[in-house]
Design a protein around this motif. Structure first.
Motif, mmCIF file in Angstrom:
data_model
loop_
_atom_site.group_PDB
_atom_site.id
_atom_site.type_symbol
_atom_site.label_atom_id
_atom_site.label_comp_id
_atom_site.label_asym_id
_atom_site.label_seq_id
_atom_site.Cartn_x
_atom_site.Cartn_y
_atom_site.Cartn_z
ATOM 1 N N ARG A 149 25.832 -18.570 21.900
ATOM 2 C CA ARG A 149 25.433 -19.428 23.024
ATOM 3 C C ARG A 149 23.921 -19.431 23.249
ATOM 4 N NH1 ARG A 149 29.893 -16.487 25.190
ATOM 5 N NH2 ARG A 149 28.469 -15.181 26.417
ATOM 6 N N HIS A 150 23.176 -18.744 22.379
ATOM 7 C CA HIS A 150 21.733 -18.636 22.570
ATOM 8 C C HIS A 150 20.986 -19.020 21.299
ATOM 9 C CE1 HIS A 150 23.371 -16.051 25.781
ATOM 10 N NE2 HIS A 150 22.271 -16.360 26.442
ATOM 11 N N GLU A 151 19.676 -19.027 21.431
ATOM 12 C CA GLU A 151 18.830 -19.390 20.310
ATOM 13 C C GLU A 151 18.799 -18.251 19.294
ATOM 14 O OE1 GLU A 151 16.384 -17.109 23.220
ATOM 15 O OE2 GLU A 151 17.857 -18.744 23.344
ATOM 16 N N ALA A 152 18.267 -18.560 18.108
ATOM 17 C CA ALA A 152 18.154 -17.557 17.048
ATOM 18 C C ALA A 152 17.318 -16.380 17.527
ATOM 19 C CB ALA A 152 17.529 -18.181 15.807
ATOM 20 N N ASN A 153 17.671 -15.202 17.040
ATOM 21 C CA ASN A 153 16.958 -13.958 17.349
ATOM 22 C C ASN A 153 17.050 -13.571 18.827
ATOM 23 O OD1 ASN A 153 16.026 -13.599 14.633
ATOM 24 N ND2 ASN A 153 14.455 -15.139 15.032
ATOM 25 N N TRP A 154 18.016 -14.145 19.532
ATOM 26 C CA TRP A 154 18.193 -13.806 20.946
ATOM 27 C C TRP A 154 18.519 -12.331 21.151
ATOM 28 C CZ3 TRP A 154 23.039 -12.230 22.870
ATOM 29 C CH2 TRP A 154 23.093 -12.033 24.262
ATOM 30 N N ILE A 155 19.346 -11.763 20.293
ATOM 31 C CA ILE A 155 19.804 -10.385 20.488
ATOM 32 C C ILE A 155 18.628 -9.428 20.595
ATOM 33 C CG2 ILE A 155 21.076 -8.457 19.475
ATOM 34 C CD1 ILE A 155 22.932 -10.428 18.157
ATOM 35 N N PHE A 156 17.664 -9.566 19.701
ATOM 36 C CA PHE A 156 16.578 -8.588 19.609
ATOM 37 C C PHE A 156 15.293 -9.057 20.288
ATOM 38 C CE2 PHE A 156 19.255 -8.359 15.777
ATOM 39 C CZ PHE A 156 19.757 -7.077 15.923
ATOM 40 N N GLY A 157 15.333 -10.199 20.944
ATOM 41 C CA GLY A 157 14.102 -10.817 21.436
ATOM 42 C C GLY A 157 13.261 -9.954 22.340
ATOM 43 N N ALA A 158 13.888 -9.108 23.155
ATOM 44 C CA ALA A 158 13.123 -8.310 24.121
ATOM 45 C C ALA A 158 12.567 -7.018 23.534
ATOM 46 C CB ALA A 158 14.011 -7.977 25.335
ATOM 47 N N VAL A 159 12.999 -6.656 22.338
ATOM 48 C CA VAL A 159 12.575 -5.362 21.776
ATOM 49 C C VAL A 159 11.970 -5.488 20.384
ATOM 50 C CG1 VAL A 159 14.267 -4.058 23.122
ATOM 51 C CG2 VAL A 159 14.899 -4.938 20.871
ATOM 52 N N ALA A 160 12.035 -6.674 19.788
ATOM 53 C CA ALA A 160 11.607 -6.828 18.398
ATOM 54 C C ALA A 160 10.144 -6.479 18.194
ATOM 55 C CB ALA A 160 11.876 -8.259 17.921
ATOM 56 N N GLU A 161 9.326 -6.778 19.192
ATOM 57 C CA GLU A 161 7.896 -6.515 19.029
ATOM 58 C C GLU A 161 7.628 -5.033 18.785
ATOM 59 O OE1 GLU A 161 3.662 -7.445 21.284
ATOM 60 O OE2 GLU A 161 5.543 -7.565 22.392
ATOM 61 N N ALA A 162 8.367 -4.165 19.465
ATOM 62 C CA ALA A 162 8.169 -2.729 19.289
ATOM 63 C C ALA A 162 8.576 -2.295 17.891
ATOM 64 C CB ALA A 162 8.966 -1.960 20.338
ATOM 65 N N ALA A 163 9.663 -2.867 17.366
ATOM 66 C CA ALA A 163 10.089 -2.529 16.007
ATOM 67 C C ALA A 163 9.081 -3.029 14.980
ATOM 68 C CB ALA A 163 11.471 -3.112 15.731
ATOM 69 N N ARG A 164 8.578 -4.234 15.180
ATOM 70 C CA ARG A 164 7.609 -4.784 14.229
ATOM 71 C C ARG A 164 6.297 -4.009 14.241
ATOM 72 N NH1 ARG A 164 8.686 -10.098 16.764
ATOM 73 N NH2 ARG A 164 10.482 -11.052 15.717
ATOM 74 N N ALA A 165 5.933 -3.493 15.398
ATOM 75 C CA ALA A 165 4.657 -2.788 15.510
ATOM 76 C C ALA A 165 4.673 -1.444 14.800
ATOM 77 C CB ALA A 165 4.298 -2.593 16.984
ATOM 78 N N ALA A 166 5.853 -0.909 14.532
ATOM 79 C CA ALA A 166 5.960 0.385 13.872
ATOM 80 C C ALA A 166 5.788 0.239 12.362
ATOM 81 C CB ALA A 166 7.321 1.015 14.178
ATOM 82 N N ASP A 167 5.462 1.342 11.713
ATOM 83 C CA ASP A 167 5.419 1.340 10.250
ATOM 84 C C ASP A 167 6.827 1.318 9.665
ATOM 85 O OD1 ASP A 167 2.529 1.598 9.881
ATOM 86 O OD2 ASP A 167 2.779 3.596 10.732
ATOM 87 N N ILE A 168 7.750 2.025 10.324
ATOM 88 C CA ILE A 168 9.140 2.098 9.885
ATOM 89 C C ILE A 168 10.025 1.993 11.116
ATOM 90 C CG2 ILE A 168 10.905 3.458 8.695
ATOM 91 C CD1 ILE A 168 8.617 5.005 7.324
ATOM 92 N N ALA A 169 11.046 1.143 11.066
ATOM 93 C CA ALA A 169 12.003 1.025 12.161
ATOM 94 C C ALA A 169 13.409 1.242 11.617
ATOM 95 C CB ALA A 169 11.900 -0.338 12.842
ATOM 96 N N VAL A 170 14.190 2.066 12.339
ATOM 97 C CA VAL A 170 15.496 2.509 11.848
ATOM 98 C C VAL A 170 16.544 2.327 12.936
ATOM 99 C CG1 VAL A 170 16.819 4.480 10.961
ATOM 100 C CG2 VAL A 170 14.427 4.199 10.307
ATOM 101 N N ALA A 171 17.741 1.858 12.562
ATOM 102 C CA ALA A 171 18.877 1.743 13.471
ATOM 103 C C ALA A 171 20.142 2.113 12.721
ATOM 104 C CB ALA A 171 18.992 0.324 14.038
#
Length: 576
Positions: free
Chosen positions: A89-111
């Motif tokens: 019901r939302h636009e692309a990348n809606w799930i991670f939209g509020a936190v993606a910047e923090a993951a991108r800013a890191a050298d390595i992001a893990v989940a």
């Protein structure tokens, strides 16, 4: 990370600076306090206080120190079931939209990926067998994640076809996965990521207490790596060529506020065997953090993306920005999460954040942060733990960046004050022997959509051939300069070069402070009295104006050694 679009800069400096003496200062934001550029010290007279020879000798007497790796970690990522319906019901990348910047800013992001990715029928809300639709792997990668752990009790919910599909799709996006394999040896093998000259090994395991026995990988059978305190030492030993070993366990009791004996025993065994950091998930709630033999154990980060809005406790999670050096964990910035009823995470603040901090325990402490407000910065609060400050000395690092936008990365090597740019295995440029380079950053500092390479250079403080005609005295004291270059047609060309700066940089980063999509230069400024070291006294933000940098904000900070750049939601700059 693969971040051609974000241009979040790789940056470093232990004793470098930008407070340009020749730049015009703009009026600061109303709440920022007065702007004051530190005055030159007595050594700024024409007779040098530090000659080229004396400065170089002092620097060579300092130890070489390794660079850092910024690791961003979160807990359970389950993009299926109710999350998938909300996503539609939302636009692309809606799930991670509020936190993606923090993951991108890191050298390595893990989940931890808590659902296999395979096409199939919709999963009802009450189903305990999970699955996510193909395509979500693209959103996960675009949001900044580099490695997903698969050793969990839902990895084989869609059978071996689901596990193999998941691995293939992740690999197709250039992401690594850990904790599964076509046999036991592959499942238990460490996945290694090399960043900034450091090798980080990741091992992932599932708790056999709640994972189907048939899911365990065997010598002749595909599956998952299972937690086993008797074999983890061998796995860690096999990763001994790495600088840092991170052990990740999917373990514990669901919704339990404290770790059980199995979690504690396995985590302690891992650290006894040489692991530097243990990270956990599965309980769906945040659990306390322990410091065991000086090494942190994050027993449960709780949920990251999950449709468990019926539980208030499961709707809180924890992300962690972890600074890693060759000697281990240097510091952690805790990022409490609020997870919406549909499973979408955002960063929490206020009372919600304090509840998570209390659950973490005494290891996390409240610290001052500097949060953008009305175009400037105001004081805020963030939770962090400084476990070991970065050593003081001469930075030695290797970084990669696509400086000319051709899709191929260049390699930048800094060692003992000399910066070398490699392209296709050949040296394109090396800094002159008369310079001492102690920091650099790749980013769009001139705000024109192209990559720049910024250098912090120590050299005799004259103007060289560009000295203005009205300047009569030469300043031959060794001082800090800030140079901006651009790679064009295979050659590194100067864009902007300062004269000697009024105050040296102790650290600097290219960072989008105000969220407008354009980068500013964030600087920890010091004083020349501390040469050859640097003890920062001010935190400042500078902005390119088409001809040079102007100061838009500065605040005094007592005892600042360096800083962490922390992204959304507060975009706080956190002193170490």
């Amino acid at each position: 990370m693969r971040r051609a679009a974000s241009l979040i800069a790789a940056s470093f400096a232990l004793v470098a600076g930008l407070a340009a003496a020749s730049v015009t200062l703009k009026k600061p934001a109303p709440d920022a306090g007065p702007v004051s550029v530190p005055a030159p010290t007595a050594s700024a007279a024409s007779a040098p206080g530090w000659t080229d020879e004396s400065y170089r000798a002092a620097r060579l007497a300092m130890p070489d120190v390794s660079d850092e790796v910024a690791l961003f970690v979160v807990g359970d990522l389950m993009p299926g079931r109710g999350v998938a319906r909300a996503k539609s019901r939302h636009e692309a990348n809606w799930i991670f939209g509020a936190v993606a910047e923090a993951a991108r800013a890191a050298d390595i992001a893990v989940a931890n990926l808590e659902a296999p990715i395979l096409a199939g029928a919709p999963i009802p809300d009450d189903s305990q067998r999970l699955r996510a639709d193909p395509g979500i792997e693209e959103e996960i990668e675009e949001s900044g994640f580099d490695l997903l752990t698969l050793a969990n009790n839902h990895a084989l919910d869609a059978g071996l076809d689901g596990l193999r599909s998941t691995r293939d799709l992740l690999e197709g996006q250039g992401m690594l996965h850990a904790g599964s394999g076509e046999n036991e040896a592959e499942a238990r093998r460490a996945r290694v990521i090399e960043k900034n000259g450091l090798k980080i090994a990741f091992l992932s395991y599932a708790d056999p207490a709640f994972t189907r026995a048939a899911d365990r990988a065997r010598t002749d059978r595909p599956g998952l790596a299972f937690m086993d305190a008797s074999t983890v030492a061998a796995d860690i030993a096999s990763a001994s060529a790495s600088d840092i070993v991170v052990v990740i366990m999917h373990a514990g009791e669901e919704y339990a506020e404290a770790p059980n004996d199995a979690q504690r025993g396995f985590a302690h065994a891992a650290i006894d065997a040489g692991a530097d950091l243990v990270i956990g998930h599965h309980p769906h709630v945040v659990q306390p953090v322990e410091l065991y033999k000086g090494k942190p154990i994050l027993y449960s980060l709780g949920n990251f993306v999950f449709d468990q809005g019926w539980s208030e406790d499961a709707s809180r999670g924890l992300a962690a920005d972890i600074r890693l050096g060759k000697e281990g964990v240097r510091g952690i910035v805790w990022r409490p999460l609020a997870i919406g009823a549909s499973g979408r995470p955002s960063f929490a603040d206020g009372e919600a954040a304090k509840i998570v901090q209390e659950r973490i325990g005494a290891l996390a402490a409240s610290a001052e942060a500097f949060v953008p407000r009305d175009g400037g910065f105001g004081n805020g609060e963030i939770f962090r733990s400084v476990l070991a400050p970065p050593p003081v000395g001469n930075l030695s690092t290797v970084r990669e960046a696509d400086l000319d936008g051709d899709g191929a990365t260049e390699r930048l090597t800094l060692a003992r004050g000399r910066l070398t740019l490699m392209r296709g295995g050949a040296a394109v440029w090396s800094s002159p022997e008369a310079w001492w380079v102690d920091g650099f950053a790749a980013g769009d500092l001139t705000r024109d959509g192209k990559q720049d390479l910024a250098l912090s250079v120590w050299k005799p403080g004259d103007y060289g051939s560009s000295k203005p005609f009205w300047v009569t005295d030469e300043d031959l004291d060794v001082k800090n300069h800030f140079f901006v270059y651009r790679l064009k047609d295979g050659k590194l060309e100067p864009v902007w070069q300062s004269s000697n700066l009024a105050a040296p940089n102790c650290a600097f980063k290219a960072f989008d402070v105000d969220g407008d999509g354009l980068q500013e230069l964030v600087v920890a400024e010091g004083a020349y009295d501390d040469r050859p070291g640097c003890r920062a006294a001010h935190l400042a933000v500078w902005r390119w104006g088409g001809w040079g940098f102007s100061n838009v904000w500065r605040q005094a900070i007592d005892g600042l050694e360096a800083f962490d750049a922390v992204s959304a939601p507060s975009r706080a700059l956190v002193p170490r």
